[in-house]
Scaffold this active site. Structure first.
Site, PDB file in Angstrom:
ATOM      1  N   GLY A 183      -1.571 -17.167   8.958  1.00 13.42           N
ATOM      2  CA  GLY A 183      -1.972 -18.536   8.649  1.00 13.42           C
ATOM      3  C   GLY A 183      -0.771 -19.397   8.284  1.00 13.42           C
ATOM      4  O   GLY A 183      -0.683 -20.568   8.692  1.00 13.42           O
ATOM      5  N   TYR A 220      -2.987   4.018   5.961  1.00 19.61           N
ATOM      6  CA  TYR A 220      -1.765   3.438   6.524  1.00 19.61           C
ATOM      7  C   TYR A 220      -1.920   3.206   8.022  1.00 19.61           C
ATOM      8  O   TYR A 220      -1.645   2.114   8.532  1.00 19.61           O
ATOM      9  CB  TYR A 220      -0.589   4.369   6.253  1.00 19.61           C
ATOM     10  CG  TYR A 220       0.751   3.845   6.732  1.00 19.61           C
ATOM     11  CD1 TYR A 220       1.314   2.702   6.177  1.00 19.61           C
ATOM     12  CD2 TYR A 220       1.467   4.516   7.725  1.00 19.61           C
ATOM     13  CE1 TYR A 220       2.552   2.233   6.600  1.00 19.61           C
ATOM     14  CE2 TYR A 220       2.704   4.056   8.150  1.00 19.61           C
ATOM     15  CZ  TYR A 220       3.242   2.915   7.589  1.00 19.61           C
ATOM     16  OH  TYR A 220       4.464   2.448   8.010  1.00 19.61           O
ATOM     17  N   LYS A 261      -4.827  -3.564   2.010  1.00 23.01           N
ATOM     18  CA  LYS A 261      -4.844  -5.014   1.782  1.00 23.01           C
ATOM     19  C   LYS A 261      -3.609  -5.700   2.362  1.00 23.01           C
ATOM     20  O   LYS A 261      -3.714  -6.776   2.948  1.00 23.01           O
ATOM     21  CB  LYS A 261      -4.957  -5.303   0.280  1.00 23.01           C
ATOM     22  CG  LYS A 261      -6.346  -5.053  -0.292  1.00 23.01           C
ATOM     23  CD  LYS A 261      -6.367  -5.130  -1.806  1.00 23.01           C
ATOM     24  CE  LYS A 261      -6.144  -6.525  -2.321  1.00 23.01           C
ATOM     25  NZ  LYS A 261      -6.276  -6.594  -3.808  1.00 23.01           N
TER      26      LYS A 261
END
Length: 327
Positions: free
Chosen positions: A103, A146, A92
């Site tokens: 963003g 990972y 995540k």
């Protein structure tokens, strides 16, 4: 005063980067959810007027008031012990976390540097590894959480660069060491030094012929800083090409610590890379960078740091509840 956001600020590399930007006269905003970070790494900064800290998980929506000039994304577990315990959070933070920060960078017109890794090369079939090598990665193996998080991180960062025109930088970090590493994080250097300090035999996985190339943290930070300030958007290896086998490294640690432990051998974990050595031609040509601190000097500083820690830290085992991070 230029403003920089450093995620993973309470971690090993993140905290050293905060120090560097403070030294350069920046206003530094640190952010960390403290899964693997430690506030002790940045407590010396907390009273400064040009430092502030947010306890926040970047996998959730990220808001920082005011302008930002730079974002450095270093929020990720980096040792096998950590990312095997929190595989979902590792994925995540590399995907959702990177997306959130890209963003933010776009909204603030900030330049963003992401911390990628030599693990994108997997168990490499070419040696040393150049930035043009695509890697040999097992996406469904234990290290895939990972490796693939970092590979996706590079892909989405480059997509923001090419589609949105965002200023981005990608550093591929090779094995880095120095003060503020966690003794029990499973990486080879703190593992060896911790075992030596506790009087335990040093554990080598496999036959010890696998290689690593260790870069001292000050050199790594200098390379990252130069890359951030450059105009080069593609991945750059930052590491020390001075390669050594794990067996030889174990003997170096025994000599450094003045102990008489034996080296014991255990089976090699699945997908553990056999070779790791950076080709740093790009770093030399584009950034004018190469490592300055030799391993003997860096190891002495690092050993003195570990030796100065309270004894309870030497024997402390981590018992964090990671369940909420694996949802």
């Amino acid at each position: 005063m230029k403003r920089v956001l450093v995620t993973g600020a309470a971690g090993f590399l993140g905290s050293h980067l905060c120090d560097r930007f403070i030294k350069e006269g920046f206003y530094v905003i640190g952010m960390d959810n403290l899964i693997t970070g430690n506030m002790e790494n940045i407590e010396h900064l907390m009273a400064l007027e040009n430092f502030e800290f947010y306890h926040h998980d970047v996998s959730n929506y990220v808001h920082v008031p005011g302008n930002l000039d730079y974002i450095l994304h270093f929020a990720s577990p980096a040792s096998p012990i950590d990312y095997l315990k929190i595989p979902i959070q590792t994925l995540k933070v590399g995907s959702l976390g990177t997306h959130n920060l890209l963003g933010l960078a776009r909204a603030k017109s900030a330049r963003m540097l992401i911390a990628s890794t030599s693990e994108v090369y997997g168990d490499p079939l070419i040696h040393p590894q150049t930035e043009e090598y695509y890697g040999n990665v097992n996406p469904v193996g234990p290290r895939g959480v990972y490796d693939e998080a970092k590979r996706f991180q590079e892909a989405i960062t480059m997509a923001y660069h090419t589609f949105h025109g965002l200023e981005t930088r990608i550093v591929r970090i090779f094995n880095t060491y120095g003060p503020r590493m966690r003794l029990n994080d499973g990486r080879v250097l703190p593992a060896f030094i911790g075992q030596a300090l506790r009087g335990e035999d040093l554990t080598v996985f496999g036959d010890g012929s696998q290689t690593r190339s260790f870069c001292y943290v000050d050199d790594q930070v200098e390379g990252i800083y130069r890359l951030l300030m450059s105009d080069y958007p593609h991945p750059v290896n930052i590491g020390n090409p001075d390669e050594i086998t794990i067996s030889q490294f174990a003997e170096e640690i025994i000599k450094l610590t003045g102990t008489d432990q034996k080296v014991i051998y255990k089976p090699l974990p699945k997908d553990d890379p056999m070779q790791r050595q950076p080709n740093i031609t790009k770093a030399k040509e584009i950034l004018g960078w190469e490592p300055k601190v030799d391993r003997k000097e860096g190891l002495k500083i690092t050993y003195d740091y570990f030796k100065s820690l309270p004894e309870e830290k030497l024997y402390k085992k981590e018992h964090k509840d990671f369940s909420k991070y694996n949802k």
